[in-house]
Structure formats: structure tokens, C-alpha cells
Design a protein around this motif. Structure first.
Motif: not given
Length: 450
Positions: A201-203, A210-212, A216-219, A423-424
Motif C-alpha cells: 500500500x505504501x510502496x 502520512x502513508x503509514x 491504518x485508515x485503509x485497514x 508520528x509515534x
């Protein structure tokens, strides 16, 4: 800010806008023209260019708010986009995505039937499908997401290598059906592979926090869509039972040997496509549910703590209880994550932030009691693969939430900013990946596959 630096800010803003699927090129140009006019007007009033840019963006509101406004103003066009009809300029891309999704979903459905050629029946009593089920669906979902992102060849190689590693872990170890290692693999490998999906997803920007957070939102959205598809599948199965039995035909073989396994893995790919296709066009579901359940869980945990204090009865801890409290920490973490994903990082603190802090601190207080009791039991009765895995997960979740609670406390007391909380959470994701793979790959041989 120099002219070059100002243009860099516009470029960054424009790239963010273009990631919104509901805004076509003409919409993005209109928004940029409005932003530039606002910046020019503020500079003419004597503001520095960096101040003018920040104020202009703030005046325009959050991009999600703008997207909803555009959705209202251009509802007919957006409705056509949802249905893949009309003359929307992005129709061709949406059509290609649909075809790619159908190919991947069909690939998942076919792959789960291939083991039957080698004697592995889906309705059998063995543990083959319990440990391998995710391997028939998640690689295809990752393939669809990677196809959309178009990463470099190295990313494809890493993705393939991790899925192969998962297949080896699920099938190469000499364990019996009654082994605790089988249960650990069946429960932890899907989570480890889901983080591999996150890599796909973040590739397009692996280093981006932000992509991470987007993943999380996608999950959360993926899970909600999958549940809805599952409910629809349940209605379909009920309909098939009723209608075919009415004509004297038993549909059990078709339902349980074909429809359930093929539909299950295919639905995982379809749910991912739905999140990708509809993001930003309709309100995200997971953050809405978070707003509903956060106060309910906070009240429930506080009531549990008060009850413990009043009656003085300790928590009767065994492995099942520890797993239950692991799930509690996971739910609290999910509520925290999805509230973060929907929150404006620059917004001031509010009552909901205080409520989140109460929720996290309450969960930590309960879990501290559970953890102390469980550690004593392990010291007295010895270790097993299951209780080591449950205890380790407890510690991993506890560390995440403990530091999140500290950051939330600093934010509520106006000693720190909210972006530090976000960020954490995104920085901690690799810790989960390391632990999950350790459970799958290291614990079974460490305990001699018992």
C-alpha cells in the motif's frame, strides 16, 4: 520564503490534492487558482510569503472538507464516477482498476481450490487451510495495490519474498494438528502478512509517516467493507438454502466447498478495491464508529476499575484471560488510531482528546494488574508457546499505549503537539511486524514444535 520555496509549497499541496480520486484535474486547477489568488492578496497586504501561504490554506479549510463541498456541488458527476458511467475523465483509470481487481479476486478464488488437486479438502479436518487461508487472499490484494502504485522491482521482490517466507512458515515446520505452534501460526501469520499488504500500500512512498497512517485508515475501512460483504454473503447463503431446498436440492456441497472459500478470499480483494475506489467520496466509516465507541469503552473500563476497588476481588488470570485483555488493548489501540486518522493535527485540544486519555489510562491500569498476575503464574507453572505469545503481545501493546498516553497527556496539558501522537503510532508499526514474524518463525522451533 523565496519564490522557489513558495512554488515548492504549491507543488506539495497540488500533489496532495491530486491523490484525491473525487477531484478531477479541472477541480484541482480551480482550487489552486483560488489558493494562489488568496496568497497574492495576503502578500499584497504586507505578509511574508510563508505566512500568506499558511493562512490561505487555513482559510480554505481542510481538504476533506473541501472534498465534501465539491461532492455536494458536483453530486451528479460524482455519482456517475461511483457507478463508472458518464464522461468522467477518470473513467478509464477506474475501469482499469476494476479489471485488475476482478483478475486478482478471480486469482484468489482459483488459488484456494488448487490444494484440492493434492488431496487437501477445504471441508476436511486438517489444519492446512487454517494456517494457509491468508496466503490465498492477501498476496492477491497486495498485487492489486502494488499494480496501482507501480513501485520499483525491488519492492516486488521484497513482497514476493515475504509471502514465500509466510508459506514456508505455515507448511515446512514438523508440527501436528494438536500442536500449539499450529494455533500460533494460524492466528499470527495473517497479521504479519497484513503488514506486508501495508508495504504494498505504501510502496509509492515507503518512508512517509502520512502513508503509514493512510494504511491504518485503509485497514479500518477494509475491515468494515469486508464485514458488510460478509453480511451480504450470509443473506445469499440463506437464500440459496431456502430456494434450493424448496425444489428438493441440497446446496450444502456447493456452498461450503465452493461459495464460502472462493467468496471469502475474493471478498478480501474486493473490499480493498472498494476502499480505494470510494475514499474521500463518502464519509469514512471507521472514524465515525470510533467517535461512537470511545466514550462507551471509557465508561465501561472506568466502571470495571471502580468495581475492582470496591469489592477487592482480584482478576482471575489464565491464558484465555490474558488473550481477552490483549484483545481489549488492541481495541483501545484501534479506537485511538482511527480517531487520530480523522483528526486535524493542528486543531486545539478538546473534550474528546481528554476522553481518549481516560480510555487509554484506564486500559493501562487494568492491564498492569493482569500483567503482574500473569507473570507470577508463568514463574510458578512454567512457559508454553501460547502464554509466551500472549504475554509478548501484551507487552508490545502496552509499550505502544503507555507512550501514547504520555504524549496525549502532554498534548492535553498544552506541553506538546498532537502530531507527535500520530508520528509515534506510525513509527511503531515495524515493532508489530517484528513481533508477529518472531511468533511465526521463532517460537515453534524454540519450544520444539509442541
Amino acid at each position: 520564503m523565496t519564490e522557489v520555496a513558495l512554488e515548492a509549497q504549491f507543488t506539495q499541496w497540488r500533489e496532495y490534492v491530486h491523490r484525491r480520486p473525487e477531484l478531477v484535474a479541472s477541480d484541482a486547477d480551480e482550487l489552486e487558482d483560488h489558493l494562489r489568488d488568496s496568497v497574492d492578496g495576503l502578500i499584497a497586504l504586507g505578509l511574508r510569503s510563508d505566512e500568506a501561504f499558511l493562512i490561505a490554506v487555513k482559510r480554505m479549510g481542510g481538504l476533506d472538507e473541501l472534498s465534501r463541498e465539491f461532492a455536494r456541488e458536483h453530486s451528479e458527476r460524482l455519482w456517475k464516477q461511483l457507478m463508472f458511467t458518464g464522461d468522467d475523465p477518470r473513467k478509464a483509470r477506474s475501469g482499469r482498476d476494476l479489471i485488475a481487481m476482478l483478475i486478482c479476486a478471480a486469482g484468489a478464488a482459483v488459488s484456494i481450490k488448487i490444494p484440492e488437486l493434492f488431496g487437501q479438502r477445504y471441508d476436511g479436518d486438517g489444519m492446512f487451510y487454517a494456517t494457509n487461508f491468508a496466503l490465498f487472499a492477501l498476496p492477491w490484494l497486495a498485487a492489486f495495490l502494488a499494480w496501482k502504485r507501480r513501485p520499483g522491482i525491488r519492492v516486488y521482490a521484497v513482497l514476493l519474498g515475504l509471502f514465500v517466507l509466510g508459506a514456508v512458515a505455515a507448511n515446512a515446520y514438523p508440527v501436528g494438528d494438536e500442536s500449539q505452534s499450529v494455533a500460533l501460526t494460524a492466528s499470527h501469520l495473517p497479521l504479519a502478512l497484513w503488514l506486508v499488504v501495508g508495504l504494498a500500500y505504501a510502496s509509492d512512498n515507503l518512508r512517509s509517516s502520512r502513508r503509514r497512517m493512510d494504511f491504518i485508515r485503509f485497514s479500518g475501512e477494509w475491515f468494515v467493507y469486508l464485514v458488510l460483504i460478509g453480511l451480504g454473503g450470509g443473506v445469499l447463503i440463506t437464500f440459496l438454502y431456502g430456494t434450493f431446498e424448496a425444489i428438493g436440492v441440497e446446496p450444502d456441497q456447493f456452498i461450503w466447498a465452493w461459495l464460502t472459500p472462493c467468496g471469502g478470499v475474493g471478498a478480501m480483494v474486493v473490499a480493498g478495491w472498494l476502499v480505494e475506489a470510494k475514499q474521500g467520496v463518502i464519509e469514512n466509516i471507521a472514524p465515525v464508529l470510533t467517535r461512537l465507541f470511545t466514550p462507551l469503552f471509557a465508561v465501561a473500563l472506568l466502571a470495571f476499575l471502580v468495581t475492582i476497588g470496591v469489592n477487592g476481588h482480584g482478576i482471575d488470570v489464565n491464558r484465555e484471560t490474558l488473550v481477552l485483555f490483549d484483545l481489549l488493548l488492541a481495541v483501545v489501540l484501534a479506537l485511538l488510531l482511527y480517531s487520530i486518522s480523522a483528526r486535524d493535527p493542528q486543531a486545539p485540544r478538546g473534550m474528546f482528546d481528554v476522553l481518549q486519555l481516560v480510555l487509554v489510562v484506564s486500559a493501562l491500569a487494568i492491564d498492569a494488574v493482569v500483567l503482574i498476575t500473569m507473570t507470577g503464574r508463568i514463574a510458578e507453572y512454567g512457559t508454553t508457546p501460547n502464554n509466551v505469545a500472549a504475554l509478548g503481545e501484551n507487552i508490545v501493546l502496552l509499550a505502544n499505549l503507555a507512550w501514547a498516553a504520555w504524549l496525549l497527556l502532554r498534548f492535553v496539558r498544552r506541553q506538546g503537539g498532537f502530531p507527535a501522537v500520530e508520528r509515534w503510532q506510525t513509527a511503531y508499526l515495524p515493532v508489530y511486524a517484528v513481533w508477529l514474524w518472531a511468533v511465526v518463525l521463532i517460537l515453534p522451533p524454540l519450544f520444539s514444535f509442541r
